[in-house]
Scaffold this active site. Structure first.
Site, PDB file in Angstrom:
ATOM      1  N   GLU A 291      -6.158 -10.607  -1.488  1.00  0.00           N
ATOM      2  CA  GLU A 291      -7.339  -9.990   0.284  1.00  0.00           C
ATOM      3  C   GLU A 291      -8.743 -10.085  -0.030  1.00  0.00           C
ATOM      4  O   GLU A 291      -9.660  -9.429   0.397  1.00  0.00           O
ATOM      5  CB  GLU A 291      -6.954  -8.452   0.823  1.00  0.00           C
TER       6      GLU A 291
ATOM      7  N   GLU B 116       0.650  -1.173  -0.095  1.00  0.00           N
ATOM      8  CA  GLU B 116       0.127  -0.121  -0.579  1.00  0.00           C
ATOM      9  C   GLU B 116       0.760   1.463   0.387  1.00  0.00           C
ATOM     10  O   GLU B 116       0.675   2.216   0.701  1.00  0.00           O
ATOM     11  CB  GLU B 116      -1.198  -0.015   1.156  1.00  0.00           C
TER      12      GLU B 116
ATOM     13  N   ASP C 209     -12.481  -9.668  -0.678  1.00  0.00           N
ATOM     14  CA  ASP C 209     -13.550  -9.760  -0.124  1.00  0.00           C
ATOM     15  C   ASP C 209     -14.875  -9.061  -0.665  1.00  0.00           C
ATOM     16  O   ASP C 209     -14.193  -7.964  -1.541  1.00  0.00           O
ATOM     17  CB  ASP C 209     -13.180  -9.855   1.518  1.00  0.00           C
TER      18      ASP C 209
ATOM     19  N   ASN D 147       2.187  -5.422  -3.272  1.00  0.00           N
ATOM     20  CA  ASN D 147       0.779  -5.766  -3.132  1.00  0.00           C
ATOM     21  C   ASN D 147      -0.795  -3.918  -2.774  1.00  0.00           C
ATOM     22  O   ASN D 147       0.305  -3.150  -1.583  1.00  0.00           O
ATOM     23  CB  ASN D 147       0.413  -6.429  -1.392  1.00  0.00           C
TER      24      ASN D 147
ATOM     25  N   HIS E  18     -10.073  -5.754  -2.499  1.00  0.00           N
ATOM     26  CA  HIS E  18     -11.203  -5.226  -1.314  1.00  0.00           C
ATOM     27  C   HIS E  18     -12.246  -5.099  -1.884  1.00  0.00           C
ATOM     28  O   HIS E  18     -12.954  -3.316  -2.500  1.00  0.00           O
ATOM     29  CB  HIS E  18     -11.148  -4.114  -0.241  1.00  0.00           C
TER      30      HIS E  18
HETATM   31  O1  G2I Z   1      -7.543  -3.395   6.293  1.00  0.00           O
HETATM   32  C1  G2I Z   1      -8.092  -4.797   5.959  1.00  0.00           C
HETATM   33  C2  G2I Z   1      -6.931  -5.214   5.205  1.00  0.00           C
HETATM   34  C3  G2I Z   1      -6.028  -3.780   3.626  1.00  0.00           C
HETATM   35  N1  G2I Z   1      -5.108  -4.254   3.450  1.00  0.00           N
HETATM   36  C4  G2I Z   1      -3.577  -5.132   4.253  1.00  0.00           C
HETATM   37  C5  G2I Z   1      -4.158  -6.133   5.764  1.00  0.00           C
HETATM   38  O2  G2I Z   1      -3.089  -5.997   6.612  1.00  0.00           O
HETATM   39  C6  G2I Z   1      -5.581  -5.430   5.926  1.00  0.00           C
HETATM   40  O3  G2I Z   1      -6.160  -6.349   6.911  1.00  0.00           O
HETATM   41  C7  G2I Z   1      -6.283  -5.970   8.535  1.00  0.00           C
HETATM   42  C8  G2I Z   1      -6.326  -7.180   9.084  1.00  0.00           C
HETATM   43  O4  G2I Z   1      -7.436  -7.289   8.767  1.00  0.00           O
HETATM   44  C9  G2I Z   1      -7.309  -6.557  10.761  1.00  0.00           C
HETATM   45  O5  G2I Z   1      -7.153  -7.438  11.398  1.00  0.00           O
HETATM   46  O6  G2I Z   1      -5.356  -5.106   8.797  1.00  0.00           O
HETATM   47  C10 G2I Z   1      -6.054  -3.603  10.348  1.00  0.00           C
HETATM   48  C11 G2I Z   1      -5.209  -3.080  10.772  1.00  0.00           C
HETATM   49  O7  G2I Z   1      -5.346  -1.908   9.819  1.00  0.00           O
HETATM   50  C12 G2I Z   1      -5.952  -5.273  11.241  1.00  0.00           C
HETATM   51  O8  G2I Z   1      -6.557  -4.798  12.109  1.00  0.00           O
HETATM   52  C13 G2I Z   1      -5.813  -4.603  13.611  1.00  0.00           C
HETATM   53  C14 G2I Z   1      -6.673  -4.263  14.530  1.00  0.00           C
HETATM   54  O9  G2I Z   1      -6.563  -2.432  13.699  1.00  0.00           O
HETATM   55  C15 G2I Z   1      -6.267  -4.114  15.488  1.00  0.00           C
HETATM   56  O10 G2I Z   1      -6.932  -2.982  16.279  1.00  0.00           O
HETATM   57  C16 G2I Z   1      -6.060  -5.435  16.511  1.00  0.00           C
HETATM   58  O11 G2I Z   1      -4.791  -4.840  17.610  1.00  0.00           O
HETATM   59  O12 G2I Z   1      -6.095  -5.974  13.841  1.00  0.00           O
HETATM   60  C17 G2I Z   1      -5.211  -5.920  15.270  1.00  0.00           C
HETATM   61  C18 G2I Z   1      -4.806  -7.956  15.399  1.00  0.00           C
HETATM   62  O13 G2I Z   1      -6.062  -7.899  15.854  1.00  0.00           O
END
Ligand code: G2I
Length: 461
Positions: free
Chosen positions: A265, A160, A267, A202, A238
């Protein structure tokens, strides 16, 4: 970053003719009829993956679906910078290692996500800038890719880094402010640390030909022309309630640059179009021979970061949704990745000339020169060799090196090696032999033992 807002903005594109056509198309089933996503994808030479939160691996309802349907995994969070280097120089691989062992025990490949991303930087890195951040970031890439060396199919080296909003340029971040070359520096460090992993860029909002995807396209084209090691581009996908009609054309233009493409990714917003969009994305991947696999960002709707969007293939009870059937049908109906590349030139229609070969050599001297940069550690090294064409250009090149006693080449990229110990020669591969005057290309090799004293000599043809 406000990812969700960007996502919403990106998904208002109208359903186009191509998608509408795809939606009404009747899929003819072929001899292939896998009954799980992983079997159907594998029959076509591809993987079907899911993002995994390792904490859920002990939930049997979750793991049953994961193991039955998916043959690739990616850590949803556990391999990110904040997770793997929570304090500077102190590395933590518990979650990542757990996922890798689960994958190995269940016949799954692993995508690595993500070595560098402006989000989920650990606090200590968020406060850094300039050359201190540049070396911390390169060290992070080197350490993490070295830890997982040999276990990762493809790494998201940089995630990103391009901006939304139509300019097609880079996103501002403390990483970007260390210099525009931060991305290529990261790719070179990743290649040196794990020469066997495919290295991907990515991003999201790249679901068609638009300013952002074109900015990335131009970067990849530039990297390929300068020998920066990049192997693949990930399209997060997404998606909302429609899909751009040039989704497949966009994948294809990247593939035509000589990189693999992957849906990383996936969805899709719930609603009437969900199953159709999942199917259309799957067909697009199947129709691009360099599209090597698809990953959904989670397993069941309730596992998804998109919460109430119900954006995945299984409902919260683990039941297959209509979108699942649509993906499975598209996998089964699609072509397999060709095992031998199609011929790039049509066969000659006229017999070869019978004239005797010319006795005078062609004008100009087709020389070349080579220089090496070494990344060594105790017991091994990676050599990156720069080949520069002389004033007459080259139609091919061959580089010789003499290795120290006990040293041996274990892996080569962007060249073909003859021999592995003592005197070793490296010949160009088909796409990097022809160089214009003064043009530069790079290849590399990894070795065990000492890389001391490697002095390459170049011969051009
Ligand atoms: O935002 C969706 C995805 C976009 N592309 C990059 C991916 O890495 C991203 O994944 C998401 C995860 O699915 C989330 O699970 O990235 C987020 C972070 O920006 C993840 O969220 C984080 C929460 O913001 C945190 O508060 C939490 O501690 O997940 C962490 C672990 O559960």
């Amino acid at each position: 970053m406000n990812h969700r807002r960007a996502l919403r903005a990106a998904v208002t594109i109208a359903v186009t003719g191509a998608l509408a056509a795809a939606m009404t198309m009747t899929l003819t089933s072929t001899a292939s009829a896998g009954t799980t996503l992983r079997a159907s994808a594998a029959e076509k030479g591809r993987y079907f993956g899911a993002a995994v939160a390792t904490g859920k691996l002990s939930t049997s309802a979750y793991t049953t679906i994961l193991n039955r349907e998916f043959n690739s995994v990616v850590a949803e969070n556990e391999m990110k910078w904040d997770a793997t280097e929570p304090q500077q120089g102190r590395f933590s691989y518990t979650g990542g290692d757990r996922l890798v062992s689960h994958a190995q025990a269940n016949g799954m490949s692993v995508r690595g996500h993500a070595l560098l991303w402006h989000q989920q930087e650990p606090g200590w890195a968020q406060g850094m800038s300039g050359s201190a951040l540049r070396s911390a970031m390169i060290n992070h890439v080197t350490q993490v890719a070295t830890h997982f060396r040999g276990k990762i199919y493809a790494w998201d080296v940089v995630n990103e880094a391009f901006a939304d909003g139509g300019g097609g340029g880079r996103r501002d971040s403390n990483l970007q402010r260390t210099g525009n070359d931060w991305i290529e520096a990261a790719f070179r460090a990743a290649r040196a640390a794990d020469p066997g992993a495919k290295l991907c860029y990515n991003d999201y909002n790249t679901d068609g030909i638009n300013a952002k995807s074109t900015g990335i396209y131009n970067m990849v084209r530039d990297f390929k022309s300068r020998g920066v090691p990049i192997d693949c581009v990930g399209f997060q996908s997404h998606l909302g309630t429609s899909l751009a009609g040039d989704y497949q054309a966009n994948l294809q233009r990247f593939a035509d640059l000589g990189v693999d493409v992957q849906i990383t990714e996936l969805d899709v917003m719930t609603g009437g179009n969900q199953a159709n969009i999942f199917g259309a994305v799957t067909r697009a991947c199947m129709n691009v021979s360099r599209c090597t696999g698809i990953t959904t960002w989670g397993v069941r709707d309730c596992d998804s970061w998109r919460g109430s969007d119900n954006a995945l293939l299984f409902d919260c009870n683990g039941n297959k949704k209509a979108a699942y059937t649509s993906v499975l049908n598209a996998l089964n109906a699609g072509p397999a990745i060709p095992t031998t590349p199609p011929p790039t030139d049509p066969p000659p229609t006229t017999p070869p000339p019978t004239d005797p070969p010319p006795t005078t050599p062609p004008p100009g001297t087709a020389g070349c020169s080579a220089s090496v940069s070494l990344n060594s550690w105790n017991g091994g090294f990676v050599a990156t060799v720069k080949v520069t064409a002389g004033s007459a250009g080259t139609s091919g090149w061959n580089v010789g090196v003499t290795l120290a006693s006990g040293a041996s080449v274990t892996n080569t990229w962007s060249a073909t090696a003859s021999g592995s110990t003592g005197s070793v020669r490296f010949a160009n591969v088909d796409y990097n032999g022809r160089l214009g005057a003064g043009q530069v290309t790079e290849f590399g090799f990894q070795g065990t033992g000492s890389g001391a004293g490697i002095t390459p000599t170049c011969t051009a043809s």
